[in-house]
Scaffold this active site. Sequence first.
Site, PDB file in Angstrom:
ATOM      1  CG  PHE A 151      -1.854   1.218   1.229  1.00 13.04           C
ATOM      2  CD1 PHE A 151      -3.131   1.095   0.696  1.00 13.04           C
ATOM      3  CD2 PHE A 151      -1.464   2.449   1.728  1.00 13.04           C
ATOM      4  CE1 PHE A 151      -4.000   2.185   0.681  1.00 13.04           C
ATOM      5  CE2 PHE A 151      -2.313   3.545   1.712  1.00 13.04           C
ATOM      6  CZ  PHE A 151      -3.588   3.409   1.177  1.00 13.04           C
ATOM      7  CE  LYS A 154      -0.486   5.905   7.700  1.00  7.65           C
ATOM      8  NZ  LYS A 154      -1.848   6.291   8.068  1.00  7.65           N
ATOM      9  CB  THR A 190      -0.757  25.608  -3.450  1.00 13.60           C
ATOM     10  OG1 THR A 190      -1.388  25.681  -4.724  1.00 13.60           O
ATOM     11  CG2 THR A 190      -0.955  26.937  -2.725  1.00 13.60           C
TER      12      THR A 190
END
Length: 500
Positions: free
Chosen positions: A217, A357, A381
């Site tokens: 993942f 995280k 941005t």
Amino acid sequence: MASMLLSRQLTCAIQQYCRLFVPGCRSVSQAAAKIDVDFDYDGPLMKTEVPGPRSRELMKQLNGIQNAESVHFFCNYNESRGNYLVDVDGNRMLDLYSQISSLPIGYSHPALVKLVQQPQNVGTFINRPALGVFPPDNFPEKLKESLLSVAPKGLSQIVTMSCGSCSNENAFKTIFMWYRNKERGHTAATKEELDTCMINQYPGCPDYSILSFMGAFHGRTMGCLATTHSKAIHKLDIPSFDWPIAPFPRLKYPLEEFVKENQQEEARCLEEVEDLIVKYRKKKKTVAGIVVEPIQSEGGDNHASDDFFRKLRDIARKHGCAFLVDEVQTGGGCTGKFWAHEHWGLDDPADVMSFSKKMMTGGYFHKEEFRPNAPYRIFNTWLGDPSKNLLIAEVINVIKREDLLSNVTHAGKALLTGLLDLQARYPHLISRARGRGTFCSFDAPDETTRNKFILKARNKGVVLGGCGDRSIRFRPTLVFRDHHAHLFLNIFSDILADFK
């Protein structure tokens, strides 16, 4: 005088906020700031089932404006502290999931409360600059104090991002640009390349690929999804790339009883990696990089030996592929080392390493040779958030000051030893107990049983999370101690004893 008055008013306002809303918060006076505030509760306290009536009402409200089916319950973060999460119904739960592995030093840590109280930091918290064009004057200094102070070996360059997916997405782009620049001999792009890239055609858009592993993942953006292979629900209906997917070792436990079998399994997977690199080169879809997690997390907490990763690194070097280590979930100290790949013992462990995280922000480190050769090539941005750099700098200070990496090793041993004991007593319910530091997990017999475990534990005052098709993963904070481990183990032992 006006600025001094404003500063005093601002300080008073922040003090008042903390007195009202931050549990355990004391005065911001210098004397009080030196006190090591005990910010943890003494145990779970349950008032209703979870989700309770207030949570269910809020779920109904939220579901009217977006799909809220993934919501477990609503939280009262003003009352949550230490290792305990409090929900809107007043239930206090020992949190071993910690916001999907993203809470480094617990809820409402006094050091972070103090940080947001300081008037000189207010501008950083209320103004979010476009860092790529208008960074604040202290940005280089703050990066050195925060992220660069824990830079992995050999990686001197840093790019900040907002989340794990955008960290990996831009790391892929960095790898592709590096590979193409290497192929063209570090010369300028041709007019044909500039023209064809605008219509998504070769040679401006080369048909490169990133090799990933089954069970991995790496995020939910388009490029990341092409390397994510953990659950179908993540990928369904989304167009993707034809990129190679290698098998990840499926180790047998206990490891000491299956040494030969596990060595053969890892050798098989490494052989497949090399075969895929050759195969995709023949298909004109050159593998520019390999991405791997030190422990496959969402995919089921799948481990491989340190030797497997050392050999994988050699394969990447042999074939000229960049080696990207995804430490989004494993980084920040939860395995007992600040970065999980440090366990491999390599002098040159990665070309690029992504994080998020527990690091409070996102981004990736990379070698200098991967530095983009023009502005705006890696850009958005915000490019992260300077306020998060302030927070992670203080988190790192706490980790060092309180020797939390040693604590993780110690508490992790207590947790894993307890899980192995429960596995011996209830082998029909628990198998394959495994872990490094507090980054632990075990398998239930099936998905239904796993989900029942999570629900029963929640109603007994413990928050757990699942991963893979039948695993339960433990992702406590770095301030999770031995007594928290024993508290959980006692509660879960009762659940197993009465399980039906």
